[in-house]
Design an enzyme around this catalytic site. Structure first.
Site, PDB file in Angstrom:
ATOM      1  N   ASN A  10      63.257  33.609  15.696  1.00 20.68           N
ATOM      2  CA  ASN A  10      62.812  32.675  16.734  1.00 20.68           C
ATOM      3  C   ASN A  10      63.265  31.293  16.262  1.00 20.68           C
ATOM      4  O   ASN A  10      62.633  30.688  15.399  1.00 20.68           O
ATOM      5  CB  ASN A  10      61.292  32.760  16.865  1.00 20.68           C
ATOM      6  N   ARG A  90      64.116  35.961  19.959  1.00 19.97           N
ATOM      7  CA  ARG A  90      63.326  35.453  21.076  1.00 19.97           C
ATOM      8  C   ARG A  90      64.167  34.382  21.754  1.00 19.97           C
ATOM      9  O   ARG A  90      64.557  33.389  21.140  1.00 19.97           O
ATOM     10  CB  ARG A  90      62.047  34.848  20.532  1.00 19.97           C
ATOM     11  N   HIS A 178      55.825  33.168  27.829  1.00 13.71           N
ATOM     12  CA  HIS A 178      54.967  34.064  27.032  1.00 13.71           C
ATOM     13  C   HIS A 178      55.132  35.527  27.436  1.00 13.71           C
ATOM     14  O   HIS A 178      54.253  36.361  27.200  1.00 13.71           O
ATOM     15  CB  HIS A 178      53.468  33.683  27.164  1.00 13.71           C
ATOM     16  N   ARG A 238      50.313  20.137  24.101  1.00 12.07           N
ATOM     17  CA  ARG A 238      50.918  19.950  25.428  1.00 12.07           C
ATOM     18  C   ARG A 238      49.832  19.695  26.466  1.00 12.07           C
ATOM     19  O   ARG A 238      48.764  20.273  26.399  1.00 12.07           O
ATOM     20  CB  ARG A 238      51.719  21.195  25.833  1.00 12.07           C
ATOM     21  N   GLU A 376      54.296  39.780  19.501  1.00  9.88           N
ATOM     22  CA  GLU A 376      55.572  39.590  20.181  1.00  9.88           C
ATOM     23  C   GLU A 376      56.735  40.127  19.350  1.00  9.88           C
ATOM     24  O   GLU A 376      57.695  40.667  19.887  1.00  9.88           O
ATOM     25  CB  GLU A 376      55.782  38.083  20.443  1.00  9.88           C
TER      26      GLU A 376
END
Ligand code: AMP
Length: 389
Positions: A10, A90, A178, A238, A376
């Site tokens: 990632n 990813r 996601h 965020r 993930e």
């Protein structure tokens, strides 16, 4: 012969997070190389989460290729004789073109370049890492797994913003993110929830990034993230959804540059911005500062408002699933969300919630709630091997 291993990568602007996994997805090693382009640092843990001290931070690390070279060296040193079968990456954006993982050859990478303007903070670095690894190991199969793909079956209406058609036609609509986490949860739901898994379910991925996904029959029908991963819930740093007029105010009245606004919305807002203390839910729950309490209250309030919205798209709600760092660990946050659904007949089982579930609600609760840990990286391993087989 020893079983092969899979690299899960990632890549961000100045870092590469990685897992070196068994074919089952189980982590052998996990870590991150950060400070690419500045002062490099290397973190490595074994599969049990124990930190492995390393004394190899090089003076300089100019680009992703240097980091990946270092990682290949680590894999060879710590797992001698184990062949790397493939790398699974990813990749944040697959647009509407990629509904499933794909072998990331040169032609695919060229097509994925088209989505760089849609995700400038992530996509270029995701792709740079694939190209860098291809230079180092041209024969290694590489697979791109997309955070957008799980949402691709959504109705067109669920995707549209009320913007002029020309912008819609060039791809300015909701993609959702996601997706790899939601795919992991969707696969685990039947074992934890039984037949209820195929009903009307909202999955709340509450980590550093936060979003929720409304699933019907374990397919995504709506989600809170939109064109970017900035929309929807309040997150660690965020903002989540804000009135777009705030952006105009910052531009026109305060003279902020676009880069300054991006910093503000991505890195200085959310739990950190509202609390003025920390982006970490643990710190906020432990603090008695009023601003910390306000940040947590806003976090829960935004979740409840968005559950209301997603329920209307689903036409009801059978179950709620919590996952990721906050969802899996912060019992007080889960309790407040479930209690907020009390008027719909949700009944918290306080002891089960404190114990971490998996079921969090009493037997007579009209909405069931569960904790299901996400993984993930395991999804990336299984998708990568599935594509290569
Ligand atoms: P993730 O992005 O899924 O790794 O989630 C990271 C976030 O989870 C952290 O920033 C914390 O806010 C939160 N978190 C992790 N552990 C706990 C905990 N025990 N209690 C509350 N929040 C936690």
């Amino acid at each position: 012969m020893a079983e092969g291993i899979v690299l899960v990568l990632n890549a961000g602007s100045s870092s590469v997070k990685f897992r070196i996994a068994e074919e089952s997805g189980t982590a052998l090693y996990e870590g991150a190389i950060s400070g690419i382009g500045s002062k490099p640092a290397f973190k490595l843990k074994d599969g049990a989460g124990k930190t492995i001290p390393l004394d190899l931070a090089p003076e300089r690390m100019d680009e992703h290729q240097d980091a990946l070279d270092l990682l290949l060296g680590i894999a060879a040193e710590f797992l001698p004789g184990r062949q790397i079968l493939a790398a699974g990456h990813r990749v944040v954006h697959g647009g509407l073109d990629f509904a499933a993982p794909v072998i990331a050859d040169a032609a695919v990478l060229d097509r994925l370049d088209a989505f760089v303007p849609l995700a400038p903070l992530h996509q270029p670095h995701n792709l740079a890492a694939i190209r860098a690894l291809a230079r180092l190991r041209p024969d290694l199969p590489q697979v791109a797994c997309f955070d957008t793909a799980f949402h691709i079956g959504q109705d067109r209406i669920a995707r549209l913003f009320g913007l002029p058609r020309a912008l819609i036609d060039e791809g300015v609509f909701r993609y959702g993110f996601h997706g790899l986490s939601y795919q992991a949860i969707a696969a685990r739901m039947p074992a934890v929830m039984g037949p209820g898994a195929d009903g009307k379910v909202i999955v709340a991925h509450l980590g550093n990034g936060c979003s929720m996904c409304a699933m019907d029959g374990r397919r995504s029908v709506a989600t809170t993230m939109g064109f970017t991963a900035l929309d929807g819930l309040v997150m660690g740093t965020r903002s989540g959804a804000i009135d777009p007029g705030v952006v105009l105010y910052l531009l026109e009245q305060k003279g902020y540059t676009p880069a300054r606004i991006a910093d503000l919305l991505y890195r200085e807002s959310g739990l950190l911005g509202v609390s003025g203390l920390s982006n970490d839910m643990r710190d906020l729950l432990a603090s008695d500062a009023p601003a910390a309490a306000e940040a947590v209250a806003l976090f829960v309030h935004r979740i409840l408002r968005e559950i209301g919205s997603l329920m209307m798209v689903l036409g009801g709600l059978d179950a709620l699933v919590f996952t990721a760092g906050i969802g899996e660990n912060a019992a007080p946050v889960r309790a407040r969300v479930i209690e907020g659904l009390g008027f719909l007949g949700a009944r918290l089982d306080g002891a089960a919630n404190a114990a971490g579930g998996p079921r969090l609600t009493a037997p007579d609760s009209r909405i069931a709630a569960f904790v299901i840990p996400t993984d993930e990286e395991a999804v990336i391993v299984s998708e990568t091997l599935r594509l290569l087989s």
